[in-house]
Design an enzyme around this catalytic site. Structure first.
Site, short mmCIF file in Angstrom:
data_model
loop_
_atom_site.label_atom_id
_atom_site.label_comp_id
_atom_site.label_asym_id
_atom_site.label_seq_id
_atom_site.Cartn_x
_atom_site.Cartn_y
_atom_site.Cartn_z
N LYS A 119 37.31 53.39 31.90
CA LYS A 119 36.51 53.15 30.71
C LYS A 119 35.79 54.40 30.25
O LYS A 119 35.48 54.55 29.06
CB LYS A 119 35.52 52.00 30.95
CG LYS A 119 34.43 52.26 31.97
CD LYS A 119 33.11 52.64 31.34
CE LYS A 119 32.01 52.87 32.34
NZ LYS A 119 32.29 53.56 33.57
N LYS A 137 42.71 54.12 40.50
CA LYS A 137 41.58 53.40 39.93
C LYS A 137 41.14 52.26 40.84
O LYS A 137 41.90 51.34 41.13
CB LYS A 137 41.94 52.84 38.55
CG LYS A 137 40.83 52.05 37.89
CD LYS A 137 39.63 52.91 37.59
CE LYS A 137 38.56 52.12 36.84
NZ LYS A 137 37.33 52.91 36.66
N GLY A 151 30.91 49.39 35.46
CA GLY A 151 31.10 48.03 36.00
C GLY A 151 30.22 47.75 37.18
O GLY A 151 29.78 46.60 37.37
N ASN A 152 29.90 48.77 37.98
CA ASN A 152 29.05 48.56 39.14
C ASN A 152 27.60 48.33 38.75
O ASN A 152 26.80 47.89 39.57
CB ASN A 152 29.15 49.76 40.10
CG ASN A 152 30.44 49.75 40.88
OD1 ASN A 152 30.99 48.70 41.17
ND2 ASN A 152 30.95 50.92 41.22
#
Length: 311
Positions: free
Chosen positions: A206, A122, A9-10
């Site tokens: 993920k 998380k 995501g980053n």
């Protein structure tokens, strides 16, 4: 080869960047250009993170005066799957003219009694300094923890058990379709007392979902692509060293942060231990080189990996 890529995501919303849709779409196009190189030569399945995006939408939802209560995390997970999946779908279609591409919203089964529900780890959302993070935690009922020099919200992250739509994904791959699926680890669901699927407040890692799905789909390689070139031993110290080729046993002897690199290392190790195949962690823009074994951290049973072109 059949390759599953877990895209961080980053890599789509980098540290310090504002959560601007146009900027994220530009980042997705960069990702798609790299992934298209793999798709031209291999069967490709893509999953992606959504932690930054879920965090932004959760904050908006919590402060929206028009809502009687904020949207739950499973619903926000579905929303970000659709949003990022749409961006990825369109970018890959443009990068791979004539190739079939599909983006799916998936559910991931977890246990309702997973201990993660009592120990959130998380990271989601933006980074804050400690004072602002603690203020937001008190205001919104969050749990916050340090993430390097910053602070971020943390939420429960139960272990994935199965992507509900695995059989459908397998069928699409056999038809030559590039599949974007299980974004953000998939929407977390449980089987309730009546045996029916039901959403639950959590965010699934993920990378762990990617490892499980790569095994279920009988992938030959599992790539975790992020914004760092390699896994580092003794990261942040004068003794830090890049890890180029390694084994699960060697990685498990080291200590990695539970909320960031730790799940990536665990996911890579689990895939290699279970299948005997190759996993790797590295930079998004080096995906073809990582698959060849010339970039990233390569994890195999014996710490070697032949060039993909020889397989």
């Amino acid at each position: 080869m059949r390759v599953l890529v877990a895209l961080g995501g980053n890599a789509l919303l980098r540290r310090g960047q504002k959560p601007d849709a146009d900027l994220q779409q530009d980042n997705v196009c960069v990702a798609a250009a790299s992934l298209a190189e793999l798709a031209r030569e291999h069967e490709l399945v893509i999953t992606h993170g959504n932690g930054p995006q879920v965090g932004v939408l959760a904050l908006e939802s919590a402060t929206d005066p028009n809502l009687t209560r904020p949207y739950p995390l499973d619903t926000l997970g579905a929303q970000t799957q659709g949003m990022i999946g749409y961006w990825m779908l369109q970018a890959l279609q443009n990068a791979l003219p004539g190739r079939q591409v599909i983006s799916m919203v998936n559910q991931t089964l977890v246990s309702a009694v997973d201990p993660a529900f009592t120990d959130p780890t998380k990271f989601v959302g933006q980074v804050y300094d400690q004072a602002e993070a603690e203020h937001l935690a008190q205001e919104n009922g969050w749990t916050v923890k340090p993430d390097g020099p910053y602070w971020r919200r943390v939420v429960p992250s139960p272990a994935p058990q199965r992507v509900v739509e695995t059989r459908l994904i397998r069928g699409l791959i056999r038809e030559g379709v590039v599949v974007v699926c299980a974004g953000g680890g998939g929407v977390p669901v449980i089987r309730n007392e009546r045996g029916r699927l039901q959403g639950i407040e959590a965010v699934i890692d993920k990378d762990l979902t990617g490892s499980m799905l790569a095994e279920a789909l009988e992938c030959d390689a599992f790539l975790i692509l992020t914004d760092v070139p390699r896994v580092m031993k003794d990261f942040g110290t004068p003794e830090q060293q890049e890890i180029r080729h390694t084994t699960p046993h060697e990685l498990r002897e080291l200590d990695f942060p539970a909320g960031s690199m730790g799940p990536k290392v665990e996911a890579a190790c689990h895939f290699v231990e279970t299948t005997g195949d190759m996993a790797a962690i590295g930079r998004l823009d080096q995906a073809p080189q990582i698959l060849e074994g010339t970039a990233g951290t390569i994890v195999t049973p014996n710490a070697t990996w032949p060039l993909a072109s020889t397989l």
